[in-house]
Design a protein around this motif. Structure first.
Motif, mmCIF file in Angstrom:
data_model
loop_
_atom_site.group_PDB
_atom_site.id
_atom_site.type_symbol
_atom_site.label_atom_id
_atom_site.label_comp_id
_atom_site.label_asym_id
_atom_site.label_seq_id
_atom_site.Cartn_x
_atom_site.Cartn_y
_atom_site.Cartn_z
ATOM 1 N N VAL A 75 1.090 -1.429 0.053
ATOM 2 C CA VAL A 75 0.308 0.297 -0.250
ATOM 3 C C VAL A 75 1.202 1.142 0.372
ATOM 4 O O VAL A 75 2.120 1.730 0.636
ATOM 5 N N LEU A 76 0.687 1.962 -1.133
ATOM 6 C CA LEU A 76 1.181 3.250 -1.372
ATOM 7 C C LEU A 76 0.155 4.557 -0.896
ATOM 8 O O LEU A 76 -0.821 4.392 -1.623
ATOM 9 N N MET A 77 0.587 5.310 -0.235
ATOM 10 C CA MET A 77 -1.043 6.700 -0.125
ATOM 11 C C MET A 77 0.030 7.510 -0.055
ATOM 12 O O MET A 77 1.178 8.234 1.134
ATOM 13 N N VAL A 78 -0.720 8.470 -0.490
ATOM 14 C CA VAL A 78 -0.530 9.942 -0.587
ATOM 15 C C VAL A 78 -1.291 10.912 0.575
ATOM 16 O O VAL A 78 -3.064 10.492 0.397
ATOM 17 N N GLU A 79 -1.116 11.451 1.635
ATOM 18 C CA GLU A 79 -1.735 11.492 2.477
ATOM 19 C C GLU A 79 -1.472 12.944 3.086
ATOM 20 O O GLU A 79 -0.021 13.624 3.448
ATOM 21 N N GLN A 80 -2.111 14.026 3.546
ATOM 22 C CA GLN A 80 -2.191 15.096 3.745
ATOM 23 C C GLN A 80 -2.277 15.045 5.534
ATOM 24 O O GLN A 80 -0.840 15.827 6.643
ATOM 25 N N ASN A 81 -2.598 14.380 6.035
ATOM 26 C CA ASN A 81 -2.380 13.949 7.524
ATOM 27 C C ASN A 81 -1.519 13.607 8.106
ATOM 28 O O ASN A 81 -1.401 12.430 8.432
#
Length: 234
Positions: A187-193
């Motif tokens: 799982v590769l995730m872009v996240e602001q938090n």
């Protein structure tokens, strides 16, 4: 070499350079997150990995195979799945119809995969005949994850999955993401938090102006004084 790797990626929109030899990677059974300020190039990395934007240099490899020249559809056929930030479910369709749409490219029986999604997200089984528009934000995100899983991917790419949700729903979504990872997927995730994402990440990449400013495990980045000062509010 990592299972999915974008190495030394350079990309631009027209004449505007966005990525400058940026590198990200993720292994199977691992959660990697990409964080950084707005305009850092986080979503651009996703677009390059998916083949939605061509890199001018660098490479994308999946399971030791160079996929840099493949179309988005071919990359999905090889095991990539993508959950966009918005418009990631069909609101006028039921939960089960959404899952069936996720398996449209398959030629085999998808019923077993649907059952696997229900086992991972039991609430979706209970609500399988409900329209997606009637679900909570967290439940809709489960539908989006489940629909992406219908192609039986080895890698799931997530673009800001907690954007615009309450803290309670955010915790629910992060828990769901860990469930997907624990099922053996990369799982590769872009996240602001950033703080919350790094708390659950196996590894993290902090991008600034399209460059790798910091790379390390989630724990290392959270404990890095410079990362905390610049990106985590202390």
């Amino acid at each position: 070499m990592a299972y999915l790797e974008g190495k030394n990626l350079v990309a631009s929109y027209g004449v505007v350079p966005i990525l400058h030899e940026c590198s990200v990677e993720v292994e199977k059974g691992e959660l990697a997150v990409i964080v950084g300020p707005n305009g850092a190039g986080k979503s651009t990395v996703m677009r390059v990995l998916l083949g939605m934007l061509d890199a001018t240099s660098g490479s994308v490899t999946l399971d030791d195979k160079d996929i840099s020249m493949l179309s988005t559809q071919d990359r999905i056929g090889m095991g990539l799945a993508f959950v966009p930030q918005t418009k990631n479910v069909f609101p006028s369709m039921t939960v089960e119809e959404n899952l069936e749409m996720g398996g449209f490219i398959r030629k085999d029986d998808i019923s077993k995969t649907i059952q696997e999604v229900y086992e991972l997200f039991p609430i979706l089984y209970d609500k399988r005949k409900q329209l997606a528009v009637q679900l909570s934000g967290g439940q809709r995100q489960q539908v989006a994850f489940g629909r992406a899983m219908m192609t039986k991917p080895s890698v799931m790419l997530l673009d800001e999955p907690t954007a615009g949700v309450s803290p309670i729903v955010m915790d629910e979504i992060f828990s769901n993401i860990l469930d997907v990872r624990n099922a053996g997927m990369a799982v590769l995730m872009v996240e602001q938090n950033a703080q919350q994402a790094l708390n659950i990440a196996d590894k993290g990449f902090v991008l600034v102006s399209g460059r790798n400013e910091h790379t390390g495990t989630g724990k290392e980045l959270i404990n890095d004084r410079e990362v905390r000062k610049k990106f985590l509010g202390g």
